[in-house]
Design a protein around this motif. Sequence first.
Motif, PDB file in Angstrom:
ATOM      1  N   ASP A 115       0.857  -1.190   0.000  1.00 33.98           N
ATOM      2  CA  ASP A 115       0.000   0.000   0.000  1.00 33.98           C
ATOM      3  C   ASP A 115       0.893   1.240   0.000  1.00 33.98           C
ATOM      4  O   ASP A 115       1.596   1.519   0.969  1.00 33.98           O
ATOM      5  N   ARG A 116       0.865   1.985  -1.092  1.00 33.69           N
ATOM      6  CA  ARG A 116       1.696   3.179  -1.253  1.00 33.69           C
ATOM      7  C   ARG A 116       0.882   4.468  -1.202  1.00 33.69           C
ATOM      8  O   ARG A 116       1.402   5.533  -1.547  1.00 33.69           O
ATOM      9  N   SER A 117      -0.348   4.378  -0.801  1.00 35.41           N
ATOM     10  CA  SER A 117      -1.220   5.547  -0.859  1.00 35.41           C
ATOM     11  C   SER A 117      -0.826   6.623   0.146  1.00 35.41           C
ATOM     12  O   SER A 117      -1.118   7.801  -0.067  1.00 35.41           O
ATOM     13  N   TYR A 118      -0.162   6.239   1.237  1.00 38.20           N
ATOM     14  CA  TYR A 118       0.166   7.216   2.273  1.00 38.20           C
ATOM     15  C   TYR A 118       1.607   7.704   2.197  1.00 38.20           C
ATOM     16  O   TYR A 118       1.959   8.666   2.870  1.00 38.20           O
ATOM     17  N   THR A 119       2.432   7.058   1.411  1.00 35.81           N
ATOM     18  CA  THR A 119       3.851   7.424   1.382  1.00 35.81           C
ATOM     19  C   THR A 119       4.350   7.772   0.000  1.00 35.81           C
ATOM     20  O   THR A 119       5.537   8.055  -0.162  1.00 35.81           O
ATOM     21  N   ASP A 120       3.483   7.720  -1.016  1.00 38.87           N
ATOM     22  CA  ASP A 120       3.891   8.015  -2.395  1.00 38.87           C
ATOM     23  C   ASP A 120       4.988   7.081  -2.885  1.00 38.87           C
ATOM     24  O   ASP A 120       5.807   7.450  -3.727  1.00 38.87           O
ATOM     25  N   GLY A 121       5.022   5.875  -2.354  1.00 40.25           N
ATOM     26  CA  GLY A 121       5.945   4.863  -2.852  1.00 40.25           C
ATOM     27  C   GLY A 121       7.306   4.859  -2.218  1.00 40.25           C
ATOM     28  O   GLY A 121       8.104   3.958  -2.466  1.00 40.25           O
ATOM     29  N   THR A 122       7.635   5.847  -1.403  1.00 35.29           N
ATOM     30  CA  THR A 122       8.941   5.918  -0.737  1.00 35.29           C
ATOM     31  C   THR A 122       8.724   5.839   0.766  1.00 35.29           C
ATOM     32  O   THR A 122       7.916   6.580   1.316  1.00 35.29           O
ATOM     33  N   PHE A 123       9.485   4.958   1.414  1.00 38.03           N
ATOM     34  CA  PHE A 123       9.331   4.727   2.846  1.00 38.03           C
ATOM     35  C   PHE A 123      10.587   5.186   3.580  1.00 38.03           C
ATOM     36  O   PHE A 123      11.666   5.294   2.989  1.00 38.03           O
ATOM     37  N   THR A 124      10.421   5.417   4.886  1.00 38.84           N
ATOM     38  CA  THR A 124      11.529   5.875   5.704  1.00 38.84           C
ATOM     39  C   THR A 124      11.486   5.158   7.047  1.00 38.84           C
ATOM     40  O   THR A 124      10.628   4.294   7.292  1.00 38.84           O
ATOM     41  N   ASN A 125      12.406   5.516   7.944  1.00 41.34           N
ATOM     42  CA  ASN A 125      12.462   4.895   9.268  1.00 41.34           C
ATOM     43  C   ASN A 125      11.175   5.144  10.043  1.00 41.34           C
ATOM     44  O   ASN A 125      10.602   6.227   9.967  1.00 41.34           O
ATOM     45  N   HIS A 126      10.752   4.136  10.784  1.00 40.93           N
ATOM     46  CA  HIS A 126       9.550   4.161  11.626  1.00 40.93           C
ATOM     47  C   HIS A 126       8.271   4.156  10.819  1.00 40.93           C
ATOM     48  O   HIS A 126       7.185   4.288  11.409  1.00 40.93           O
ATOM     49  N   ASP A 127       8.333   3.983   9.518  1.00 38.94           N
ATOM     50  CA  ASP A 127       7.121   3.849   8.720  1.00 38.94           C
ATOM     51  C   ASP A 127       6.490   2.485   8.975  1.00 38.94           C
ATOM     52  O   ASP A 127       7.185   1.489   9.203  1.00 38.94           O
ATOM     53  N   ILE A 128       5.168   2.429   8.884  1.00 38.26           N
ATOM     54  CA  ILE A 128       4.439   1.168   8.898  1.00 38.26           C
ATOM     55  C   ILE A 128       4.148   0.802   7.446  1.00 38.26           C
ATOM     56  O   ILE A 128       3.418   1.521   6.761  1.00 38.26           O
ATOM     57  N   ILE A 129       4.748  -0.263   6.984  1.00 36.27           N
ATOM     58  CA  ILE A 129       4.565  -0.700   5.603  1.00 36.27           C
ATOM     59  C   ILE A 129       3.525  -1.809   5.595  1.00 36.27           C
ATOM     60  O   ILE A 129       3.694  -2.846   6.226  1.00 36.27           O
ATOM     61  N   ARG A 130       2.430  -1.545   4.925  1.00 34.00           N
ATOM     62  CA  ARG A 130       1.292  -2.465   4.890  1.00 34.00           C
ATOM     63  C   ARG A 130       1.058  -2.952   3.473  1.00 34.00           C
ATOM     64  O   ARG A 130       1.493  -2.332   2.507  1.00 34.00           O
ATOM     65  N   GLY A 131       0.307  -4.030   3.364  1.00 29.31           N
ATOM     66  CA  GLY A 131      -0.042  -4.565   2.066  1.00 29.31           C
ATOM     67  C   GLY A 131      -0.843  -5.838   2.198  1.00 29.31           C
ATOM     68  O   GLY A 131      -1.306  -6.204   3.283  1.00 29.31           O
ATOM     69  N   LYS A 132      -0.990  -6.527   1.092  1.00 33.10           N
ATOM     70  CA  LYS A 132      -1.747  -7.778   1.097  1.00 33.10           C
ATOM     71  C   LYS A 132      -1.131  -8.762   0.112  1.00 33.10           C
ATOM     72  O   LYS A 132      -0.485  -8.384  -0.866  1.00 33.10           O
ATOM     73  N   VAL A 133      -1.346 -10.028   0.432  1.00 23.67           N
ATOM     74  CA  VAL A 133      -0.926 -11.135  -0.415  1.00 23.67           C
ATOM     75  C   VAL A 133      -2.173 -11.734  -1.046  1.00 23.67           C
ATOM     76  O   VAL A 133      -3.145 -12.049  -0.339  1.00 23.67           O
ATOM     77  N   THR A 134      -2.165 -11.871  -2.352  1.00 19.22           N
ATOM     78  CA  THR A 134      -3.300 -12.450  -3.075  1.00 19.22           C
ATOM     79  C   THR A 134      -2.863 -13.775  -3.683  1.00 19.22           C
ATOM     80  O   THR A 134      -1.898 -13.826  -4.453  1.00 19.22           O
ATOM     81  N   LEU A 135      -3.549 -14.841  -3.316  1.00 24.46           N
ATOM     82  CA  LEU A 135      -3.256 -16.186  -3.820  1.00 24.46           C
ATOM     83  C   LEU A 135      -4.440 -16.663  -4.640  1.00 24.46           C
ATOM     84  O   LEU A 135      -5.574 -16.731  -4.136  1.00 24.46           O
ATOM     85  N   VAL A 136      -4.175 -16.956  -5.891  1.00 25.04           N
ATOM     86  CA  VAL A 136      -5.201 -17.460  -6.797  1.00 25.04           C
ATOM     87  C   VAL A 136      -4.960 -18.954  -6.990  1.00 25.04           C
ATOM     88  O   VAL A 136      -3.917 -19.360  -7.523  1.00 25.04           O
ATOM     89  N   VAL A 137      -5.889 -19.772  -6.534  1.00 25.78           N
ATOM     90  CA  VAL A 137      -5.770 -21.237  -6.601  1.00 25.78           C
ATOM     91  C   VAL A 137      -6.756 -21.752  -7.635  1.00 25.78           C
ATOM     92  O   VAL A 137      -7.979 -21.590  -7.488  1.00 25.78           O
ATOM     93  N   THR A 138      -6.240 -22.327  -8.707  1.00 32.37           N
ATOM     94  CA  THR A 138      -7.094 -22.913  -9.749  1.00 32.37           C
ATOM     95  C   THR A 138      -7.309 -24.402  -9.539  1.00 32.37           C
ATOM     96  O   THR A 138      -8.268 -24.967 -10.050  1.00 32.37           O
ATOM     97  N   LYS A 139      -6.397 -25.025  -8.792  1.00 33.79           N
ATOM     98  CA  LYS A 139      -6.496 -26.443  -8.466  1.00 33.79           C
ATOM     99  C   LYS A 139      -6.038 -26.614  -7.029  1.00 33.79           C
ATOM    100  O   LYS A 139      -5.138 -25.927  -6.582  1.00 33.79           O
ATOM    101  N   ALA A 140      -6.670 -27.492  -6.309  1.00 36.67           N
ATOM    102  CA  ALA A 140      -6.360 -27.652  -4.885  1.00 36.67           C
ATOM    103  C   ALA A 140      -4.855 -27.757  -4.668  1.00 36.67           C
ATOM    104  O   ALA A 140      -4.150 -28.482  -5.380  1.00 36.67           O
ATOM    105  N   ILE A 141      -4.369 -27.019  -3.683  1.00 34.98           N
ATOM    106  CA  ILE A 141      -2.933 -26.943  -3.423  1.00 34.98           C
ATOM    107  C   ILE A 141      -2.694 -27.178  -1.934  1.00 34.98           C
ATOM    108  O   ILE A 141      -3.483 -26.753  -1.086  1.00 34.98           O
ATOM    109  N   THR A 142      -1.598 -27.900  -1.641  1.00 38.47           N
ATOM    110  CA  THR A 142      -1.223 -28.200  -0.265  1.00 38.47           C
ATOM    111  C   THR A 142       0.014 -27.394   0.099  1.00 38.47           C
ATOM    112  O   THR A 142       1.041 -27.473  -0.592  1.00 38.47           O
ATOM    113  N   LEU A 143      -0.094 -26.638   1.158  1.00 35.34           N
ATOM    114  CA  LEU A 143       0.985 -25.753   1.582  1.00 35.34           C
ATOM    115  C   LEU A 143       1.327 -26.019   3.039  1.00 35.34           C
ATOM    116  O   LEU A 143       0.462 -26.403   3.843  1.00 35.34           O
TER     117      LEU A 143
END
Length: 705
Positions: free
Chosen positions: A9-37
């Motif tokens: 998520d770069r909406s609050y930092t314009d893509g550049t981060f610095t010390n003490h920043d909270i860097i947030r985001g998400k992982v998207t997993l697309v499963v087309t066939k059953a997968i074991t992890l």
Amino acid sequence: MSDVKVEIDRSYTDGTFTNHDIIRGKVTLVVTKAITLNWIQVKLEGISSSQLNIPRQQSNGKRDKDRKDKIIRDQHKVLYDTQIVFPPDNVRQVSQAKDFTLAPGNYSYSFEFKIPLNNSCAKMGGITNKVSLNLKSFDVMINNGNFNTTFVKNKAHQLASEHGYAGGGNGKRKASFTPPPPKQSYHTTSQLPPSLSGIGEFANVKYFIKVTCKRSSFLKTNLRAYDPFIFLPLDLDVQNRPLLDNQQFELEYKEAFVRKELIFRNRIPEIVGVKVMSSPTKSSEKKALPAVPQAQRPPPSSKKQGFMSRLFSGASDNTPISSSNVTPTYPKRVEQKKRSNVPEIKSKDVPFSFEIRFRYPAFLIPTKPPSFKLYLISNLNPSRYTLAEYGRPDESNGLGIIYLQKLTVKLTSITLVSVVENDGASNEYHLGQHEEVMTVCNNTYQNLKFDLMHSRVNPNASNSTTSPQSSASLHSPGGSVYEIEIPRKYFDNCILPDHLSPSFKTCNITRKYILSVVGGFSCEQIHDFRNKQECGKKIKYVDLQCDNIKVLSGLNMTSTLQSNASRSSIPLHNGGGSGGVPHSSSTSKLPTTHTSTPTPPPTFPSKNSERSYSHSSVTPSSNGHTNYNSVGDGPVQGSSSSSSGAAGGGVSNDSNGGALAAATAAMLPTYEDVVLESSYQDDSEHQRARRRYHQHEQYYSNPEQ
């Protein structure tokens, strides 16, 4: 076929981060066939890489031209943090299963990290985090060096020595144990270095978020994805205080300067006062004229001179000669007559210095106006360059006129790298250097005039920090230093480019800068600037070399960053896909609220609210937090306070008097808090500084190569 993607998520930092920043985001997993992890892990990494080509050498020390150079690479993980987003924490605590099967669908998992202040390279642990393989040379790389071909051999000898055995002959024999030499520490603890790119694989610093979906079968490839981000550190000193505001902690103002002297020799004033003798008066007639020395009286003539002889020979023996008209005997009488009418004019040297001055420590900020000032310095009294001896102190005699014709500012970036080879017994350090010179400005002026008669006393001369290269010859003992400041408008275009990396030093890479300011001066006007011969003859150049100039990021602490810094930990956020329940990725959003409220910055009381602290009541709430209720001073924070507090006159009972005093002391700001808050950077300026820092396109390639 399953696919995974990670997005920051770069909406609050314009893509550049610095010390003490909270860097947030998400992982998207697309499963087309059953997968074991086994798990899905998100990593926050920063890698500092350096690479050198080492020439192959023969036994006699000469370079072997028949063999290719050896490529040695060094990698240091300056930033490393991990987080398991699947399975969720509550599932891992109660389940004994080692793998989990996900049905087809879209899964989303949130994550967040807090970027620390210093690097963590020396704290790396685990073989997978410290050892890697150079895919180009197939050499084994370790976090503090490279293994060479003699590593196994030396390690074997070292192991045998530790057990008291040494090889030799047909059997084993005891050997005295020789402890190995102490290992030199190759890691440094410092502030996180900025992102660095643009000079190939010689040196680069990359930051990225990496997600790994660990498959349960060794025969199947793990799913991986990267999302690089740009890091720009805060401007802090070695005590982690704001670098640009450290003068608040100093007892006196300090300056750093570099100064070099230039002398215009044998200069003659443009305006010369001539003392004209007035007609003799009665008083002057009474004053006896000085007698001519006997040695310079004309020899007596035995023959009386005629009228024509007396006319061409000048004064006779009966004419009085003033001492001012006495001149040595010359071969020709005509030349003697001309010299007697021309006043004697002595040439003088005009010494001055060209100086660049910074506030200590010397720094520059990209895209910002120059932080230095330029001066013309003299240790001679400005009255020397006026007509003060003739009663006109406000008029110039032209002797101190200086013309600024050219000004060139160049910045040299120096990148130093080191690569280490480990043979099992000691480390061999290989060093490399890369220099790049950029012209910041190249200004030409047409007879920009300055006059030393306008110089003023420098009041801060005693508080300056002199560079080793500066000249101190103008500081006369007990004398004053006079200066003329060159207006900023004549070099206001000396601005560093926005992509310039700040100065830094980490384990294997150091970036530093040298600033060169060249001024071209003349004591005469230039009539034709296209005439190179005239310019070369009249212009004299002065080069000021400023070593170890700090290039800063322009980012200072803000109230938000200070609040983030006080957070002890980052809570884990599991997305809607936790527990193996699929959902549409298009409807998933980043969390806007957090399970743990960040610690707010200290509240500073105003003059009108000072009394409210003596009326506040303290009550522990049901959730374990302490609530403060100031009577008549705004809304209540948290749950409602109890009625056991003081009322009306502000007198508290003995049962909660200690708690009240403790709460009051905790809420009152300290001197350090007030100073820190005064140094906070404006949010709009902070965001502008973030937006300007860009990287080369190679920065976004595979960050681990």
